[in-house]
Design a protein around this motif. Structure first.
Motif, PDB file in Angstrom:
ATOM      1  N   ILE A 127      -3.152 -13.549   9.542  1.00 15.24           N
ATOM      2  CA  ILE A 127      -4.241 -12.891   9.796  1.00 15.24           C
ATOM      3  C   ILE A 127      -5.635 -13.365   9.338  1.00 15.24           C
ATOM      4  O   ILE A 127      -5.640 -13.303   8.319  1.00 15.24           O
ATOM      5  N   VAL A 128      -6.487 -14.155  10.295  1.00 17.53           N
ATOM      6  CA  VAL A 128      -7.803 -14.922   9.625  1.00 17.53           C
ATOM      7  C   VAL A 128      -9.059 -14.074   9.860  1.00 17.53           C
ATOM      8  O   VAL A 128     -10.261 -13.843   9.504  1.00 17.53           O
ATOM      9  N   ASN A 129      -9.229 -13.556  11.715  1.00 17.79           N
ATOM     10  CA  ASN A 129     -10.271 -12.603  11.984  1.00 17.79           C
ATOM     11  C   ASN A 129      -9.370 -10.700  12.445  1.00 17.79           C
ATOM     12  O   ASN A 129      -9.567 -11.261  13.666  1.00 17.79           O
ATOM     13  N   PRO A 130      -9.225 -10.488  12.167  1.00 20.58           N
ATOM     14  CA  PRO A 130      -9.189  -8.693  12.739  1.00 20.58           C
ATOM     15  C   PRO A 130     -10.488  -8.828  13.270  1.00 20.58           C
ATOM     16  O   PRO A 130     -10.000  -7.447  14.337  1.00 20.58           O
ATOM     17  N   ARG A 131     -11.214  -8.660  13.186  1.00 14.06           N
ATOM     18  CA  ARG A 131     -12.510  -8.288  13.509  1.00 14.06           C
ATOM     19  C   ARG A 131     -12.341  -8.540  15.183  1.00 14.06           C
ATOM     20  O   ARG A 131     -13.012  -8.104  16.009  1.00 14.06           O
ATOM     21  N   LYS A 132     -12.103  -9.316  15.811  1.00 15.65           N
ATOM     22  CA  LYS A 132     -11.674  -9.994  16.902  1.00 15.65           C
ATOM     23  C   LYS A 132     -10.462  -9.556  17.520  1.00 15.65           C
ATOM     24  O   LYS A 132     -10.131  -9.714  19.027  1.00 15.65           O
ATOM     25  N   ASP A 133      -9.726  -8.470  16.832  1.00 16.83           N
ATOM     26  CA  ASP A 133      -8.571  -7.641  17.700  1.00 16.83           C
ATOM     27  C   ASP A 133      -9.337  -6.767  19.032  1.00 16.83           C
ATOM     28  O   ASP A 133     -10.456  -5.988  18.266  1.00 16.83           O
ATOM     29  N   THR A 134      -8.357  -5.924  19.555  1.00 12.71           N
ATOM     30  CA  THR A 134      -9.198  -5.748  20.831  1.00 12.71           C
ATOM     31  C   THR A 134      -8.024  -4.602  20.535  1.00 12.71           C
ATOM     32  O   THR A 134      -8.139  -3.380  21.047  1.00 12.71           O
ATOM     33  N   VAL A 135      -7.160  -4.065  19.660  1.00 16.37           N
ATOM     34  CA  VAL A 135      -6.197  -3.326  19.398  1.00 16.37           C
ATOM     35  C   VAL A 135      -5.664  -3.494  20.986  1.00 16.37           C
ATOM     36  O   VAL A 135      -5.265  -1.872  21.636  1.00 16.37           O
ATOM     37  N   SER A 136      -5.393  -3.846  21.495  1.00 16.88           N
ATOM     38  CA  SER A 136      -4.596  -3.801  22.206  1.00 16.88           C
ATOM     39  C   SER A 136      -2.899  -3.254  22.369  1.00 16.88           C
ATOM     40  O   SER A 136      -2.111  -2.900  23.570  1.00 16.88           O
ATOM     41  N   ARG A 137      -2.227  -3.823  21.349  1.00 19.85           N
ATOM     42  CA  ARG A 137      -0.568  -3.137  20.487  1.00 19.85           C
ATOM     43  C   ARG A 137      -0.077  -3.158  21.038  1.00 19.85           C
ATOM     44  O   ARG A 137       1.358  -2.892  21.992  1.00 19.85           O
ATOM     45  N   GLU A 138      -0.122  -5.246  21.818  1.00 18.20           N
ATOM     46  CA  GLU A 138       0.532  -5.591  22.913  1.00 18.20           C
ATOM     47  C   GLU A 138       2.088  -6.221  21.837  1.00 18.20           C
ATOM     48  O   GLU A 138       3.181  -6.425  22.007  1.00 18.20           O
ATOM     49  N   ARG A 196       2.193  -3.337  11.032  1.00 17.56           N
ATOM     50  CA  ARG A 196       1.771  -2.524  10.478  1.00 17.56           C
ATOM     51  C   ARG A 196      -0.115  -2.901  11.317  1.00 17.56           C
ATOM     52  O   ARG A 196      -0.584  -3.484  10.370  1.00 17.56           O
ATOM     53  N   LEU A 197      -0.561  -1.844  12.355  1.00 20.33           N
ATOM     54  CA  LEU A 197      -1.318  -2.014  12.815  1.00 20.33           C
ATOM     55  C   LEU A 197      -2.196  -0.844  12.762  1.00 20.33           C
ATOM     56  O   LEU A 197      -1.753   0.763  12.901  1.00 20.33           O
ATOM     57  N   HIS A 223       0.862   3.218  16.710  1.00 19.86           N
ATOM     58  CA  HIS A 223       2.008   2.775  16.913  1.00 19.86           C
ATOM     59  C   HIS A 223       2.112   2.713  18.748  1.00 19.86           C
ATOM     60  O   HIS A 223       0.885   1.946  18.884  1.00 19.86           O
ATOM     61  N   ALA A 224       3.593   2.447  19.032  1.00 18.98           N
ATOM     62  CA  ALA A 224       3.900   1.984  20.147  1.00 18.98           C
ATOM     63  C   ALA A 224       2.697   3.585  20.685  1.00 18.98           C
ATOM     64  O   ALA A 224       2.921   3.029  22.312  1.00 18.98           O
ATOM     65  N   ASP A 225       3.298   4.412  21.327  1.00 19.75           N
ATOM     66  CA  ASP A 225       3.075   5.109  21.234  1.00 19.75           C
ATOM     67  C   ASP A 225       2.266   6.665  20.780  1.00 19.75           C
ATOM     68  O   ASP A 225       1.309   7.591  21.619  1.00 19.75           O
ATOM     69  N   HIS A 226       1.505   6.461  19.568  1.00 14.86           N
ATOM     70  CA  HIS A 226       0.413   6.982  19.966  1.00 14.86           C
ATOM     71  C   HIS A 226       0.196   6.860  18.184  1.00 14.86           C
ATOM     72  O   HIS A 226       0.067   5.654  17.402  1.00 14.86           O
ATOM     73  N   VAL A 227      -1.155   7.580  17.787  1.00 14.77           N
ATOM     74  CA  VAL A 227      -2.070   7.184  16.878  1.00 14.77           C
ATOM     75  C   VAL A 227      -2.019   7.758  15.816  1.00 14.77           C
ATOM     76  O   VAL A 227      -1.867   9.741  15.978  1.00 14.77           O
ATOM     77  N   SER A 228      -1.385   7.830  14.133  1.00 15.08           N
ATOM     78  CA  SER A 228      -1.210   8.303  12.989  1.00 15.08           C
ATOM     79  C   SER A 228      -2.470   8.671  12.361  1.00 15.08           C
ATOM     80  O   SER A 228      -3.623   7.674  12.388  1.00 15.08           O
ATOM     81  N   MET A 283       0.660  -1.397   0.259  1.00 14.24           N
ATOM     82  CA  MET A 283       0.072  -0.077  -0.271  1.00 14.24           C
ATOM     83  C   MET A 283       1.293   0.745   0.032  1.00 14.24           C
ATOM     84  O   MET A 283       1.754   1.411   0.720  1.00 14.24           O
ATOM     85  N   ASN A 284       0.770   2.380  -0.822  1.00 12.32           N
ATOM     86  CA  ASN A 284       1.936   3.461  -1.230  1.00 12.32           C
ATOM     87  C   ASN A 284       1.003   3.939  -0.105  1.00 12.32           C
ATOM     88  O   ASN A 284       0.002   4.400   0.826  1.00 12.32           O
ATOM     89  N   PRO A 285       1.763   5.626   0.746  1.00 14.36           N
ATOM     90  CA  PRO A 285       1.868   6.580   1.749  1.00 14.36           C
ATOM     91  C   PRO A 285       0.697   7.404   1.250  1.00 14.36           C
ATOM     92  O   PRO A 285      -0.054   7.158   2.661  1.00 14.36           O
ATOM     93  N   ILE A 286       0.301   7.609   0.325  1.00 18.08           N
ATOM     94  CA  ILE A 286      -0.728   8.531   0.115  1.00 18.08           C
ATOM     95  C   ILE A 286      -2.174   7.514   0.611  1.00 18.08           C
ATOM     96  O   ILE A 286      -2.987   7.953   0.832  1.00 18.08           O
ATOM     97  N   GLU A 287      -2.425   6.084  -0.610  1.00 14.93           N
ATOM     98  CA  GLU A 287      -3.422   5.453  -0.264  1.00 14.93           C
ATOM     99  C   GLU A 287      -3.111   4.919   1.180  1.00 14.93           C
ATOM    100  O   GLU A 287      -4.425   4.734   2.245  1.00 14.93           O
ATOM    101  N   LEU A 288      -2.251   5.201   2.323  1.00 19.36           N
ATOM    102  CA  LEU A 288      -2.662   4.226   3.757  1.00 19.36           C
ATOM    103  C   LEU A 288      -2.392   5.157   4.601  1.00 19.36           C
ATOM    104  O   LEU A 288      -3.688   5.877   5.228  1.00 19.36           O
ATOM    105  N   LYS A 289      -2.198   7.004   4.678  1.00 20.71           N
ATOM    106  CA  LYS A 289      -2.916   7.823   4.216  1.00 20.71           C
ATOM    107  C   LYS A 289      -4.940   8.023   4.990  1.00 20.71           C
ATOM    108  O   LYS A 289      -5.199   8.957   5.769  1.00 20.71           O
ATOM    109  N   ARG A 290      -4.550   7.951   3.356  1.00 16.09           N
ATOM    110  CA  ARG A 290      -6.202   8.791   3.452  1.00 16.09           C
ATOM    111  C   ARG A 290      -7.348   7.590   3.730  1.00 16.09           C
ATOM    112  O   ARG A 290      -8.325   7.731   4.211  1.00 16.09           O
ATOM    113  N   THR A 291      -6.927   5.757   3.659  1.00 16.53           N
ATOM    114  CA  THR A 291      -7.943   4.652   3.536  1.00 16.53           C
ATOM    115  C   THR A 291      -7.394   4.520   5.639  1.00 16.53           C
ATOM    116  O   THR A 291      -8.532   3.510   5.893  1.00 16.53           O
TER     117      THR A 291
END
Length: 347
Positions: free
Chosen positions: A271-282, A294-295, A14-19, A1-9
């Motif tokens: 990855i088979v079912n990302p829907r179940k992820d709680t986004v703990s960033r462990e 990449r989360l 990250h470990a200490d922030h969200v972009s 995924m190119n950087p522009i598409e990643l930023k758009r969609t």
């Protein structure tokens, strides 16, 4: 995924922030390309989807795909505070010798959800008289009594020991008995404890239910919860194999990651079912996974959860929320039409 598409969609964690938190899909925001990002109704119809994933009696989970966060949040706010219901507004206490003060008892009564279709009633203004078109009447008369002496106990009978919501008895007014015969008004739940009585104590009262919205008081809110979250998208950037794959699997909720044997006979994670992820960033805490995963969350894919209080089914509530938002848009268009004089309100 190119950087522009990643930023758009994608919203990237990250470990200490969200972009990439804010959307950037605005007309002429990017140079070049065939898509100038201007909103188009035909394009919206092709990309917008509603997918129901789970439905139970009072709970509905579905996916809204292809809309902006502002619209999803508008639906949520409408569900919580702008869909009318019937709730107890006036409490007339005739006799109360229990230890519960009248004011506390009235507050507890007000929070009892009433099973009555609000679409069959009118709003009642402060100066309006109570009629069969804007008011429901319930009565309650409960007295504590002793059990038979042969049971050798001073506790009162179970029916009257707890004053329950089932003791609210509907009293039809006007033509309500005929009009509401198919689904008579009643408390949603019969076992809500309102007070406790001892022998000789008594509660006798009448209540009036009126139509209102949650914006005025939470007792009129038709939902217990109405929430949404962005669906997770976990991207494995380079293969994770061997013991690292086992450790990688343990960093996520059960069912998110699956181990399989690759062409080299090694265990590899996928990855088979990302829907179940709680986004703990462990996973971001471990150095061995740096640069390998990449989360993200998909910006326009919302998992919506609506839990009704039981007054109306959740699928009906969401339809009502949509209609509330439509009516708001119409009022804005009418106001703009009055200001400009050249706007077609019907389109």
């Amino acid at each position: 995924m190119n950087p522009i598409e990643l930023k758009r969609t994608r919203v990237v964690l990250h470990a200490d922030h969200v972009s990439n938190v804010s959307g950037i899909d605005f007309p002429q925001n990017f140079d070049g390309g065939d898509d100038d990002l201007a909103w188009d109704f035909e394009k919206f119809k092709k990309t917008f989807k509603v997918v129901i994933s789970r439905y139970r009696k009072d709970q509905l989970e579905f996916d809204l795909i292809g809309i902006d966060a502002s619209i999803a949040n508008a639906f949520r706010r409408c569900l919580i505070s702008e869909i009318p219901t019937m709730a107890i507004e006036q409490v007339y206490v005739l006799n109360n010798t229990s230890i519960v003060h009248d004011e506390i008892l009235a507050q507890r009564l007000g929070l009892v959800p009433i099973k009555a279709d609000p679409r069959l009633f009118q709003f009642k203004a402060v100066d309006d008289e109570a009629t069969d078109l804007n008011t429901l009447v319930f009565n309650m008369k409960v007295k504590g009594t002793k059990k038979p002496k042969n049971e050798q106990t001073e506790f009162i009978s179970d029916d009257n020991f707890n004053v329950l919501s089932k003791h609210l008895v509907w009293e039809a007014q006007g033509d309500q008995e005929e009009r509401l015969a198919e689904d008579p008004p009643r408390p949603v739940h019969d076992d809500i404890v309102l007070a406790k009585l001892r022998p000789g104590q008594e509660i006798e009262l009448a209540v009036h239910c009126q139509k209102g919205i949650g914006k005025e008081h939470a007792k009129w809110s038709p939902v217990a919860t109405a929430s949404y979250r962005l669906i997770p998208d976990i991207q494995i950037l380079s293969p994770i194999v061997g013991n690292d794959a086992i450790k990688f699997q343990k960093c996520f909720s059960e069912g998110v990651v699956e181990l399989f044997k690759n062409s080299n006979g090694e265990k590899e994670a996928r990855i088979v079912n990302p829907r179940k992820d709680t986004v703990s960033r462990e996973v971001l805490r471990h150095k061995e996974f740096e640069g390998k995963v990449r989360l993200t969350r998909i910006r326009d894919h919302f998992i919506f959860n609506v839990e009704s209080t039981g007054i109306l089914p959740p699928q009906v509530l969401f339809g009502e929320a949509v209609q509330v938002l439509i009516n708001k848009c119409k009022r804005v268009k009418e106001a703009l039409s009055e200001l400009t004089g050249d706007m077609d309100v019907d389109n």
